[in-house]
Write a protein that holds these residues in place. Structure first.
Motif, PDB file in Angstrom:
ATOM      1  N   CYS A 190      40.072  31.766  40.441  1.00 56.22           N
ATOM      2  CA  CYS A 190      39.047  31.179  39.583  1.00 56.22           C
ATOM      3  C   CYS A 190      39.168  29.658  39.605  1.00 56.22           C
ATOM      4  O   CYS A 190      40.247  29.110  39.375  1.00 56.22           O
ATOM      5  N   ASP A 191      38.050  28.975  39.880  1.00 57.99           N
ATOM      6  CA  ASP A 191      38.031  27.511  39.889  1.00 57.99           C
ATOM      7  C   ASP A 191      38.341  26.919  38.524  1.00 57.99           C
ATOM      8  O   ASP A 191      38.795  25.792  38.426  1.00 57.99           O
ATOM      9  N   CYS A 192      38.097  27.692  37.495  1.00 56.05           N
ATOM     10  CA  CYS A 192      38.291  27.178  36.149  1.00 56.05           C
ATOM     11  C   CYS A 192      39.742  27.346  35.697  1.00 56.05           C
ATOM     12  O   CYS A 192      40.464  26.362  35.558  1.00 56.05           O
ATOM     13  N   CYS A 193      40.190  28.572  35.462  1.00 62.98           N
ATOM     14  CA  CYS A 193      41.528  28.794  34.900  1.00 62.98           C
ATOM     15  C   CYS A 193      42.634  28.935  35.947  1.00 62.98           C
ATOM     16  O   CYS A 193      43.808  28.882  35.616  1.00 62.98           O
ATOM     17  N   GLY A 194      42.266  29.147  37.203  1.00 61.34           N
ATOM     18  CA  GLY A 194      43.251  29.242  38.274  1.00 61.34           C
ATOM     19  C   GLY A 194      43.893  30.610  38.441  1.00 61.34           C
ATOM     20  O   GLY A 194      44.795  30.772  39.257  1.00 61.34           O
ATOM     21  N   ILE A 195      43.427  31.615  37.704  1.00 64.41           N
ATOM     22  CA  ILE A 195      43.987  32.963  37.822  1.00 64.41           C
ATOM     23  C   ILE A 195      43.367  33.663  39.027  1.00 64.41           C
ATOM     24  O   ILE A 195      42.170  33.562  39.265  1.00 64.41           O
ATOM     25  N   GLU A 196      44.196  34.377  39.765  1.00 63.99           N
ATOM     26  CA  GLU A 196      43.725  35.119  40.933  1.00 63.99           C
ATOM     27  C   GLU A 196      43.447  36.564  40.535  1.00 63.99           C
ATOM     28  O   GLU A 196      44.318  37.234  39.964  1.00 63.99           O
ATOM     29  N   SER A 197      42.236  37.028  40.812  1.00 66.90           N
ATOM     30  CA  SER A 197      41.888  38.409  40.453  1.00 66.90           C
ATOM     31  C   SER A 197      42.854  39.370  41.145  1.00 66.90           C
ATOM     32  O   SER A 197      43.142  39.243  42.323  1.00 66.90           O
ATOM     33  N   GLY A 198      43.373  40.291  40.351  1.00 67.78           N
ATOM     34  CA  GLY A 198      44.318  41.262  40.864  1.00 67.78           C
ATOM     35  C   GLY A 198      45.764  40.873  40.651  1.00 67.78           C
ATOM     36  O   GLY A 198      46.654  41.701  40.771  1.00 67.78           O
ATOM     37  N   LEU A 199      46.026  39.606  40.322  1.00 71.79           N
ATOM     38  CA  LEU A 199      47.411  39.183  40.122  1.00 71.79           C
ATOM     39  C   LEU A 199      47.718  38.816  38.672  1.00 71.79           C
ATOM     40  O   LEU A 199      48.797  39.108  38.186  1.00 71.79           O
ATOM     41  N   GLY A 200      46.803  38.170  38.004  1.00 74.47           N
ATOM     42  CA  GLY A 200      47.066  37.780  36.625  1.00 74.47           C
ATOM     43  C   GLY A 200      46.093  38.377  35.646  1.00 74.47           C
ATOM     44  O   GLY A 200      46.070  37.994  34.478  1.00 74.47           O
ATOM     45  N   ASP A 201      45.288  39.320  36.134  1.00 77.59           N
ATOM     46  CA  ASP A 201      44.243  39.855  35.251  1.00 77.59           C
ATOM     47  C   ASP A 201      44.066  41.364  35.364  1.00 77.59           C
ATOM     48  O   ASP A 201      43.009  41.892  35.096  1.00 77.59           O
ATOM     49  N   ASP A 202      45.140  42.047  35.722  1.00 76.75           N
ATOM     50  CA  ASP A 202      45.025  43.488  35.920  1.00 76.75           C
ATOM     51  C   ASP A 202      45.496  44.316  34.724  1.00 76.75           C
ATOM     52  O   ASP A 202      45.339  45.528  34.713  1.00 76.75           O
ATOM     53  N   GLN A 203      46.034  43.659  33.709  1.00 79.04           N
ATOM     54  CA  GLN A 203      46.450  44.337  32.482  1.00 79.04           C
ATOM     55  C   GLN A 203      46.025  43.480  31.303  1.00 79.04           C
ATOM     56  O   GLN A 203      46.109  42.245  31.361  1.00 79.04           O
ATOM     57  N   LEU A 204      45.587  44.124  30.229  1.00 73.37           N
ATOM     58  CA  LEU A 204      45.106  43.391  29.055  1.00 73.37           C
ATOM     59  C   LEU A 204      46.159  42.424  28.527  1.00 73.37           C
ATOM     60  O   LEU A 204      45.838  41.277  28.188  1.00 73.37           O
ATOM     61  N   SER A 205      47.409  42.831  28.492  1.00 76.58           N
ATOM     62  CA  SER A 205      48.461  41.942  27.977  1.00 76.58           C
ATOM     63  C   SER A 205      48.600  40.684  28.840  1.00 76.58           C
ATOM     64  O   SER A 205      48.780  39.580  28.324  1.00 76.58           O
ATOM     65  N   LYS A 206      48.493  40.832  30.167  1.00 76.40           N
ATOM     66  CA  LYS A 206      48.566  39.677  31.066  1.00 76.40           C
ATOM     67  C   LYS A 206      47.360  38.765  30.879  1.00 76.40           C
ATOM     68  O   LYS A 206      47.484  37.545  30.891  1.00 76.40           O
ATOM     69  N   VAL A 207      46.182  39.376  30.743  1.00 72.25           N
ATOM     70  CA  VAL A 207      44.957  38.595  30.546  1.00 72.25           C
ATOM     71  C   VAL A 207      45.091  37.746  29.294  1.00 72.25           C
ATOM     72  O   VAL A 207      44.829  36.543  29.305  1.00 72.25           O
ATOM     73  N   ARG A 208      45.512  38.365  28.213  1.00 72.94           N
ATOM     74  CA  ARG A 208      45.653  37.635  26.946  1.00 72.94           C
ATOM     75  C   ARG A 208      46.725  36.553  27.034  1.00 72.94           C
ATOM     76  O   ARG A 208      46.553  35.455  26.520  1.00 72.94           O
ATOM     77  N   GLU A 209      47.823  36.863  27.680  1.00 72.53           N
ATOM     78  CA  GLU A 209      48.896  35.876  27.847  1.00 72.53           C
ATOM     79  C   GLU A 209      48.407  34.688  28.676  1.00 72.53           C
ATOM     80  O   GLU A 209      48.634  33.532  28.318  1.00 72.53           O
TER      81      GLU A 209
END
Length: 89
Positions: free
Chosen positions: A34-53
């Motif tokens: 993501c150009d905005c937050c820098g999170i890579e789909s599949g690595l930092g957004d695959d679990q709700l707890s990780k997304v929130r963190e």
């Protein structure tokens, strides 16, 4: 019975939607950063707890853009965060 289309273009962490396919119709991550937050789909957004963190960390840092030149004029972090899909809030 047709399978549910699981395609996603909205970042689960920050709500940015530039039209890039982040998760395909089968729910498979495309490993797009993501150009905005820098999170890579599949690595930092695959679990709700990780997304929130990751969201909390990004916001605590002042919600900086990973690629600042792509930040739109008049960008509103709260408006963008409101676009986060309900299941990822």
């Amino acid at each position: 019975m047709q399978a549910k289309d699981l395609s996603e273009t909205v970042c689960r962490v920050c709500g940015r939607d530039d039209g890039s396919l982040l998760w395909d119709r089968h729910g498979v991550p495309q490993y797009v950063i993501c150009d905005c937050c820098g999170i890579e789909s599949g690595l930092g957004d695959d679990q709700l707890s990780k997304v929130r963190e990751n969201r909390g960390h990004w916001v605590a840092q002042g919600a900086p853009w990973d690629v600042p030149k792509n930040r739109p004029a008049g960008w509103d972090v709260l408006r963008q965060l409101s676009a986060v899909p309900a299941e990822w809030r």
